[in-house]
Write a protein that holds these residues in place. Structure first.
Motif, mmCIF file in Angstrom:
data_model
loop_
_atom_site.group_PDB
_atom_site.id
_atom_site.type_symbol
_atom_site.label_atom_id
_atom_site.label_comp_id
_atom_site.label_asym_id
_atom_site.label_seq_id
_atom_site.Cartn_x
_atom_site.Cartn_y
_atom_site.Cartn_z
ATOM 1 N N LEU A 44 -3.634 -4.472 -2.170
ATOM 2 C CA LEU A 44 -3.548 -5.344 -3.058
ATOM 3 C C LEU A 44 -2.346 -4.865 -4.122
ATOM 4 O O LEU A 44 -1.651 -5.662 -4.708
ATOM 5 C CB LEU A 44 -4.703 -5.629 -3.832
ATOM 6 N N ASN A 45 -1.982 -3.420 -4.118
ATOM 7 C CA ASN A 45 -0.980 -2.940 -5.065
ATOM 8 C C ASN A 45 0.324 -3.372 -4.506
ATOM 9 O O ASN A 45 1.455 -3.098 -5.158
ATOM 10 C CB ASN A 45 -1.119 -1.453 -4.854
ATOM 11 N N ASP A 46 0.386 -3.604 -3.221
ATOM 12 C CA ASP A 46 1.721 -4.059 -2.592
ATOM 13 C C ASP A 46 2.476 -5.097 -3.375
ATOM 14 O O ASP A 46 3.508 -5.229 -3.775
ATOM 15 C CB ASP A 46 1.510 -4.185 -1.029
ATOM 16 N N ASP A 47 1.684 -6.305 -3.442
ATOM 17 C CA ASP A 47 2.064 -7.364 -4.302
ATOM 18 C C ASP A 47 2.445 -7.039 -5.525
ATOM 19 O O ASP A 47 3.535 -7.639 -6.220
ATOM 20 C CB ASP A 47 1.132 -8.465 -4.497
ATOM 21 N N TYR A 48 1.704 -6.284 -6.432
ATOM 22 C CA TYR A 48 1.887 -5.827 -7.836
ATOM 23 C C TYR A 48 2.955 -4.874 -8.229
ATOM 24 O O TYR A 48 3.715 -4.915 -8.998
ATOM 25 C CB TYR A 48 0.542 -5.615 -8.450
ATOM 26 N N LEU A 49 2.841 -3.921 -7.252
ATOM 27 C CA LEU A 49 3.633 -2.664 -7.389
ATOM 28 C C LEU A 49 4.662 -2.310 -6.426
ATOM 29 O O LEU A 49 5.524 -1.397 -6.377
ATOM 30 C CB LEU A 49 2.765 -1.323 -7.825
ATOM 31 N N LYS A 50 4.592 -3.204 -5.400
ATOM 32 C CA LYS A 50 5.585 -2.941 -4.134
ATOM 33 C C LYS A 50 5.484 -1.523 -3.560
ATOM 34 O O LYS A 50 6.307 -0.849 -3.122
ATOM 35 C CB LYS A 50 7.042 -3.136 -4.364
ATOM 36 N N ILE A 51 4.033 -1.102 -3.582
ATOM 37 C CA ILE A 51 3.756 0.251 -2.964
ATOM 38 C C ILE A 51 2.872 -0.402 -1.753
ATOM 39 O O ILE A 51 1.914 -0.978 -1.675
ATOM 40 C CB ILE A 51 3.301 1.098 -3.935
ATOM 41 N N ALA A 52 3.094 0.658 -0.531
ATOM 42 C CA ALA A 52 2.250 0.206 0.700
ATOM 43 C C ALA A 52 0.953 0.675 0.598
ATOM 44 O O ALA A 52 0.388 1.518 -0.402
ATOM 45 C CB ALA A 52 3.007 1.134 1.703
ATOM 46 N N GLU A 53 0.082 0.322 1.234
ATOM 47 C CA GLU A 53 -1.304 0.407 1.266
ATOM 48 C C GLU A 53 -1.641 1.885 1.775
ATOM 49 O O GLU A 53 -2.664 2.714 1.077
ATOM 50 C CB GLU A 53 -2.074 -0.398 2.533
ATOM 51 N N THR A 54 -0.900 2.383 2.606
ATOM 52 C CA THR A 54 -1.038 3.803 3.116
ATOM 53 C C THR A 54 -0.561 4.856 1.530
ATOM 54 O O THR A 54 -1.472 5.787 1.364
ATOM 55 C CB THR A 54 -0.071 4.570 4.174
ATOM 56 N N THR A 55 0.344 4.342 0.765
ATOM 57 C CA THR A 55 0.873 5.262 -0.155
ATOM 58 C C THR A 55 -0.013 5.103 -1.283
ATOM 59 O O THR A 55 -0.694 5.987 -1.779
ATOM 60 C CB THR A 55 2.029 4.745 -0.788
ATOM 61 N N SER A 56 -0.894 3.988 -1.593
ATOM 62 C CA SER A 56 -1.845 3.483 -2.658
ATOM 63 C C SER A 56 -3.064 4.522 -2.140
ATOM 64 O O SER A 56 -3.747 5.017 -2.877
ATOM 65 C CB SER A 56 -2.370 2.222 -2.601
ATOM 66 N N PHE A 57 -3.390 4.487 -1.069
ATOM 67 C CA PHE A 57 -4.587 5.254 -0.550
ATOM 68 C C PHE A 57 -4.552 6.838 -0.958
ATOM 69 O O PHE A 57 -5.465 7.595 -1.055
ATOM 70 C CB PHE A 57 -5.188 4.874 0.799
#
Length: 137
Positions: A44-57
């Motif tokens: 869900l951070n991809d929509d808000y921050l334009k950051i990939a799921e793997t990077t967020s995790f």
């Protein structure tokens, strides 16, 4: 952030494989704190921050590791006699004599539970839930 960035190089802003400037420490930590505070999924951070799921995790995993290592000596230790006296005094002032801590649990519906996990996390209402346990002193 001032203590986590020097602890783990992952949070420093660097050039990526394409020569472009990568995510700032603020973006990585915002993604992490959104996941921890709101229980949102990494994707869900991809929509808000334009950051990939793997990077967020990865940011979340490294953030938790850093916090644990940086603060365990001060906050994840056995209480001293002085700590116990303060806790008992505060509890008595609040009307709970002889109580050092309290435990509370609640079921939260897990809206983003993966379909493959539904059976393992089905709560007492027939929907996927997770249990939040809090110990307060």
């Amino acid at each position: 952030m001032e203590q986590i960035v020097p602890f783990d190089d992952y949070f420093k802003q660097k050039l990526d494989a394409n020569g472009k400037l990568g995510f700032s420490p603020q973006v990585k930590m915002t993604a992490t704190l959104r996941m921890l505070a709101y229980g949102t999924a990494a994707d869900l951070n991809d929509d808000y921050l334009k950051i990939a799921e793997t990077t967020s995790f990865e940011a979340c995993k490294r953030f938790c590791h850093a916090v644990n290592n940086l603060y365990k000596v001060e906050y994840l230790r056995k209480p001293t006699r002085e700590d116990l006296q303060k806790l008992l005094q505060k509890a008595e002032e609040r009307g709970f004599p002889c109580m050092l801590r309290s435990l509370d649990c609640m079921h939260w519906e897990w809206k983003n539970c993966p379909m493959s996990q539904h059976g393992a996390y089905t709560g007492h209402h027939g929907r996927p839930t997770i249990i939040l346990e809090a110990v307060a002193s």
